[in-house]
Structures are given as C-alpha cells and as structure tokens.
Write a protein that holds these residues in place. Structure first.
Motif, PDB file in Angstrom:
ATOM      1  N   ILE A 155       0.839  -1.198   0.000  1.00  0.00           N
ATOM      2  CA  ILE A 155       0.000   0.000   0.000  1.00  0.00           C
ATOM      3  C   ILE A 155       0.876   1.251   0.000  1.00  0.00           C
ATOM      4  O   ILE A 155       0.567   2.240  -0.691  1.00  0.00           O
ATOM      5  CB  ILE A 155      -0.946  -0.010   1.218  1.00  0.00           C
ATOM      6  CG1 ILE A 155      -1.938  -1.171   1.098  1.00  0.00           C
ATOM      7  CG2 ILE A 155      -1.705   1.316   1.328  1.00  0.00           C
ATOM      8  CD1 ILE A 155      -2.791  -1.387   2.339  1.00  0.00           C
ATOM      9  N   LYS A 156       1.960   1.207   0.742  1.00  0.00           N
ATOM     10  CA  LYS A 156       2.891   2.338   0.755  1.00  0.00           C
ATOM     11  C   LYS A 156       3.419   2.620  -0.644  1.00  0.00           C
ATOM     12  O   LYS A 156       3.538   3.787  -1.060  1.00  0.00           O
ATOM     13  CB  LYS A 156       4.061   2.032   1.705  1.00  0.00           C
ATOM     14  CG  LYS A 156       5.193   3.055   1.673  1.00  0.00           C
ATOM     15  CD  LYS A 156       4.744   4.434   2.113  1.00  0.00           C
ATOM     16  CE  LYS A 156       5.933   5.386   2.246  1.00  0.00           C
ATOM     17  NZ  LYS A 156       5.499   6.772   2.557  1.00  0.00           N
ATOM     18  N   SER A 157       3.714   1.577  -1.396  1.00  0.00           N
ATOM     19  CA  SER A 157       4.193   1.746  -2.767  1.00  0.00           C
ATOM     20  C   SER A 157       3.141   2.443  -3.631  1.00  0.00           C
ATOM     21  O   SER A 157       3.470   3.326  -4.431  1.00  0.00           O
ATOM     22  CB  SER A 157       4.548   0.385  -3.362  1.00  0.00           C
ATOM     23  OG  SER A 157       4.978   0.501  -4.690  1.00  0.00           O
ATOM     24  N   LEU A 164       0.208  10.154  -2.426  1.00  0.00           N
ATOM     25  CA  LEU A 164      -0.788  10.127  -1.367  1.00  0.00           C
ATOM     26  C   LEU A 164      -0.116  10.053   0.001  1.00  0.00           C
ATOM     27  O   LEU A 164       0.901   9.371   0.163  1.00  0.00           O
ATOM     28  CB  LEU A 164      -1.713   8.917  -1.523  1.00  0.00           C
ATOM     29  CG  LEU A 164      -2.426   8.739  -2.856  1.00  0.00           C
ATOM     30  CD1 LEU A 164      -3.268   7.466  -2.830  1.00  0.00           C
ATOM     31  CD2 LEU A 164      -3.285   9.944  -3.178  1.00  0.00           C
ATOM     32  N   GLY A 165      -0.695  10.740   0.978  1.00  0.00           N
ATOM     33  CA  GLY A 165      -0.226  10.599   2.343  1.00  0.00           C
ATOM     34  C   GLY A 165      -0.638   9.246   2.890  1.00  0.00           C
ATOM     35  O   GLY A 165      -1.555   8.593   2.374  1.00  0.00           O
ATOM     36  N   PHE A 166       0.031   8.815   3.965  1.00  0.00           N
ATOM     37  CA  PHE A 166      -0.235   7.502   4.558  1.00  0.00           C
ATOM     38  C   PHE A 166      -0.253   7.674   6.075  1.00  0.00           C
ATOM     39  O   PHE A 166       0.766   7.969   6.696  1.00  0.00           O
ATOM     40  CB  PHE A 166       0.862   6.529   4.125  1.00  0.00           C
ATOM     41  CG  PHE A 166       0.489   5.074   4.221  1.00  0.00           C
ATOM     42  CD1 PHE A 166      -0.832   4.647   4.303  1.00  0.00           C
ATOM     43  CD2 PHE A 166       1.483   4.088   4.187  1.00  0.00           C
ATOM     44  CE1 PHE A 166      -1.161   3.302   4.366  1.00  0.00           C
ATOM     45  CE2 PHE A 166       1.165   2.748   4.250  1.00  0.00           C
ATOM     46  CZ  PHE A 166      -0.163   2.348   4.336  1.00  0.00           C
ATOM     47  N   HIS A 167      -1.449   7.523   6.669  1.00  0.00           N
ATOM     48  CA  HIS A 167      -1.607   7.707   8.117  1.00  0.00           C
ATOM     49  C   HIS A 167      -2.008   6.403   8.782  1.00  0.00           C
ATOM     50  O   HIS A 167      -2.849   5.656   8.261  1.00  0.00           O
ATOM     51  CB  HIS A 167      -2.667   8.769   8.422  1.00  0.00           C
ATOM     52  CG  HIS A 167      -2.995   8.878   9.885  1.00  0.00           C
ATOM     53  ND1 HIS A 167      -2.059   9.279  10.827  1.00  0.00           N
ATOM     54  CD2 HIS A 167      -4.152   8.617  10.583  1.00  0.00           C
ATOM     55  CE1 HIS A 167      -2.624   9.279  12.030  1.00  0.00           C
ATOM     56  NE2 HIS A 167      -3.882   8.877  11.911  1.00  0.00           N
ATOM     57  N   LEU A 168      -1.433   6.147   9.946  1.00  0.00           N
ATOM     58  CA  LEU A 168      -1.771   4.975  10.745  1.00  0.00           C
ATOM     59  C   LEU A 168      -2.474   5.399  12.026  1.00  0.00           C
ATOM     60  O   LEU A 168      -1.919   6.148  12.833  1.00  0.00           O
ATOM     61  CB  LEU A 168      -0.505   4.184  11.108  1.00  0.00           C
ATOM     62  CG  LEU A 168      -0.699   3.050  12.130  1.00  0.00           C
ATOM     63  CD1 LEU A 168      -1.608   1.965  11.576  1.00  0.00           C
ATOM     64  CD2 LEU A 168       0.653   2.451  12.530  1.00  0.00           C
ATOM     65  N   ASP A 169      -3.701   4.940  12.181  1.00  0.00           N
ATOM     66  CA  ASP A 169      -4.384   5.034  13.469  1.00  0.00           C
ATOM     67  C   ASP A 169      -3.910   3.843  14.290  1.00  0.00           C
ATOM     68  O   ASP A 169      -4.415   2.735  14.159  1.00  0.00           O
ATOM     69  CB  ASP A 169      -5.902   4.998  13.260  1.00  0.00           C
ATOM     70  CG  ASP A 169      -6.672   4.979  14.588  1.00  0.00           C
ATOM     71  OD1 ASP A 169      -6.028   4.946  15.646  1.00  0.00           O
ATOM     72  OD2 ASP A 169      -7.914   4.981  14.543  1.00  0.00           O
ATOM     73  N   GLY A 170      -2.921   4.086  15.127  1.00  0.00           N
ATOM     74  CA  GLY A 170      -2.312   3.026  15.922  1.00  0.00           C
ATOM     75  C   GLY A 170      -2.793   3.025  17.353  1.00  0.00           C
ATOM     76  O   GLY A 170      -1.984   2.824  18.274  1.00  0.00           O
ATOM     77  N   GLY A 188       7.419   3.309  11.586  1.00  0.00           N
ATOM     78  CA  GLY A 188       7.883   4.672  11.361  1.00  0.00           C
ATOM     79  C   GLY A 188       8.496   4.856   9.987  1.00  0.00           C
ATOM     80  O   GLY A 188       8.401   5.934   9.383  1.00  0.00           O
ATOM     81  N   ASP A 189       9.100   3.812   9.456  1.00  0.00           N
ATOM     82  CA  ASP A 189       9.719   3.885   8.126  1.00  0.00           C
ATOM     83  C   ASP A 189       8.677   3.932   7.005  1.00  0.00           C
ATOM     84  O   ASP A 189       8.986   4.372   5.899  1.00  0.00           O
ATOM     85  CB  ASP A 189      10.626   2.661   7.901  1.00  0.00           C
ATOM     86  CG  ASP A 189      11.911   2.734   8.703  1.00  0.00           C
ATOM     87  OD1 ASP A 189      12.250   3.827   9.178  1.00  0.00           O
ATOM     88  OD2 ASP A 189      12.567   1.675   8.860  1.00  0.00           O
ATOM     89  N   VAL A 190       7.468   3.475   7.287  1.00  0.00           N
ATOM     90  CA  VAL A 190       6.454   3.343   6.241  1.00  0.00           C
ATOM     91  C   VAL A 190       5.438   4.478   6.253  1.00  0.00           C
ATOM     92  O   VAL A 190       5.105   5.038   5.199  1.00  0.00           O
ATOM     93  CB  VAL A 190       5.720   1.986   6.383  1.00  0.00           C
ATOM     94  CG1 VAL A 190       4.570   1.887   5.387  1.00  0.00           C
ATOM     95  CG2 VAL A 190       6.694   0.832   6.172  1.00  0.00           C
TER      96      VAL A 190
END
Length: 343
Positions: A155-157, A164-170, A188-190
C-alpha cells in the motif's frame, strides 16, 4: 467484584503509575516548558524514527489533526468501512477537515493494495481529490485483527506512486507489535504520520501521541490549538505514558492469551453462533438469535460481568491490565456453566 470487559479504556492507574505522576516535574506546555511532556515526545519520536511527536488528550484529536495536516477541504480519504475515523469520531473528518471518506469493503477492517489502487479517484477536476490513505492497526471493529506488514508495504508503494499521504491510526498498535513481534521503527519507516494511544492497553488515564517528520508536523501544534487540545501542566499525564512504555508493553501478551482462552470457551456455549478470529485482546462473538443479545448481556451483568453489545447479535469483550487472573477464572467458570446459557 466487578469484571469490566466493555473496553480496555476502563483501566485505572496503578499505584506505581500514580507515584510516577505525582513526583514528576512539570511546566507550562503551551510555552513548551513541560519537561515531562518534552521527554515523552522525544522518546516516542525516537521509537518510530520520526523527527517530531506531539502529545494529545485523545486519540480522536490526534487522528483528526493528522487528517487536517494531510488534506484540504474537498479532498477524499481512503479507509476501511470499519475505520475508527469514519465510525467513531462523530463525523469529525467532514466537520473539521471538510473531507469525505471512500470506504473500502475490506476483511475485518483490513484491505489490500489492489483495493487502494481501485479506490483512487481519476485526476479530473470534477472528482474529489484523493489525498490520503488511512490504516487502523489493530482494527477495533474488526476484532483486534493485525495487518500483514507486507500488505502495508504494498500500500505504501501505491501511495508513493500516486503522491498520497499515509496515516496509521495506531490506537492499539502496541498490541499488534507484541502479537506480531514487530517494531515501532518498521512502522515509522512506512507511515507519514502515526497516532498511538496510551489509555487502552497500556493502562494510562489519558493521552495519545502523533508522530511524523518536520514537513508534515509543522502545523500540528497550531491545529491542536484550534481543536482546543493545548494543555498546561500536562506532564502529570505524560509521566503516566512514560511509565507505561517502560513497564506495561510486554505484559500485553497476557491480555492476548486470556482473550484466546475466552474465545475457546465461548465456542462451546450453546447460544453462541460464531467467535471471530482472536489475535490480540478483543473478542467479538455472534449469537444464533439476535433477540438473545440483550438477555445475554443482562445475565452476565447479574453476575457482575460487564460486556458491550454491538448490535445485530454481536457482542464484544476486551481484556486489559485490570482484568486479573481471579476475574478470568470466574468468567470462564460462568461461561462454562451449561445452566447459564440455557436459563
């Protein structure tokens, strides 16, 4: 003895955590002078390999700030139909940021890179601009499910190729890390931004942190102020989070073990139709007859056991720090009693 399994948010600070809170050094965080808040932010940003971290009073505010940082009004966010930002944040995505959500029909709150690619709007002026992909790990409504990290990389790719931005609701990322033997640095790298919560599995009374690099986080403190989230001597709360990181992470495995044991017993209860796969600390199960839902909850309540109803015959239990071995044994005993299900 009350056995409260409605959520892992019902925990109360331990005496050791309270001692850490009471003895910490504080200052005015609006002036950025609260040394304990500063220590927490520095620790969390380092854990994820990010340049900045910001302390928030709630996970919802941290998520809403992230949406604001990644988008402009009229934009669209890709997320799962079970996503917390869509279902449980009071319509904040549209109210605060003026964005819409393109909901993916995923599996237990998780979707694929292929689905993301299909969900991106065409680059024409009469379409809403797709600007962000949001992932939740573990998935709350999906029963504490953990993402396959390889799918996250795919998905990051897609995000990189489409700007596109990539946000994680962790909110429960800590549970996923323990269950999957993964690291904060991997995530954190992704992800461009990550919100993590301390008031669920880690047993704190209040608090979440949003992390990201300088470019995306530049306006984070201003957005937090707009949302009313700037605090003064917040170090008392940050001290609880620091204590939790040092003392309550590894023990999450105990919650996962107990949840699986509950699931095993529930599978043999006559009125239970199915038990969703259990990976972490959330147990979701469905009754044969949805009419029995209220009755089932009430029968447990009469035995001082509190659980939550999700509607449609589905019920939820969540294990946590304050759910003791004694409570666990009592619950399993109650559920194993054939008379309980048949009365």
């Amino acid at each position: 003895m009350i056995i409260d399994l409605r959520s892992d948010t019902v925990t109360k600070p331990s005496q050791a955590m309270l001692n850490a809170m009471l003895t910490t050094e504080v200052g005015d965080d609006v002036f950025r002078e609260d040394t304990t808040v500063n220590r927490l932010e520095a620790k969390v940003s380092k854990l994820f390999g990010k340049q900045q971290a910001l302390f928030f009073p709630s996970g919802t505010m941290a998520n809403q700030t992230a949406l604001k940082l990644h988008t402009n009004p009229g934009d669209q966010v890709i997320c799962d139909k079970y996503a917390h930002i869509f279902n449980y944040e009071s319509g904040g995505a549209s109210f605060n940021s003026g964005v819409s959500c393109n909901l993916i029909d995923g599996n237990r709150g998780m979707f694929t890179a292929k689905q993301v690619k299909q969900a991106i709007n065409p680059n024409a002026y009469y379409y809403s601009k797709t600007s962000l992909v949001e992932v939740e790990n573990t998935t709350n409504k999906g029963g504490g499910a953990c993402w396959d990290f390889n799918e996250i990389l795919k998905i990051k790719s897609i995000c990189d190729k489409n700007n596109l931005g990539f946000h994680l609701d962790g909110a429960r990322l800590w549970n996923a890390l323990i269950a999957k033997n993964e690291t904060t640095k991997q995530y954190g790298d992704v992800f461009d931004t990550i919100s993590v919560c301390f008031s669920k599995g880690l047993g704190c009374p209040v608090g979440s942190v949003l992390v990201g690099n300088n470019a995306i986080m530049e306006e984070a403190i201003r957005v937090r102020k707009i949302f009313g989230g700037n605090m003064r001597q917040a170090g008392y709360l940050a001290a609880a989070a620091l204590f939790a990181l040092e003392n309550n992470l590894e023990r999450l495995a105990e919650d996962h073990k107990k949840a699986k044991a509950i699931g095993n017993v529930l599978s043999s209860v006559s009125v239970v139709k199915t038990v969703a796969p259990i990976e972490t600390n959330i147990v979701i199960f469905e009754l044969h007859n949805s009419d029995d839902e209220v009755k089932f909850v009430q029968k447990l309540k009469e035995k001082n056991i509190l659980i939550i109803s999700m509607g449609g015959g589905k019920l939820r239990m969540v294990t946590h720090l304050d759910y003791t071995n004694t409570m666990h044994e009592k619950l399993l005993s109650v559920l194993s009693n054939k008379n309980f299900a048949n009365n």
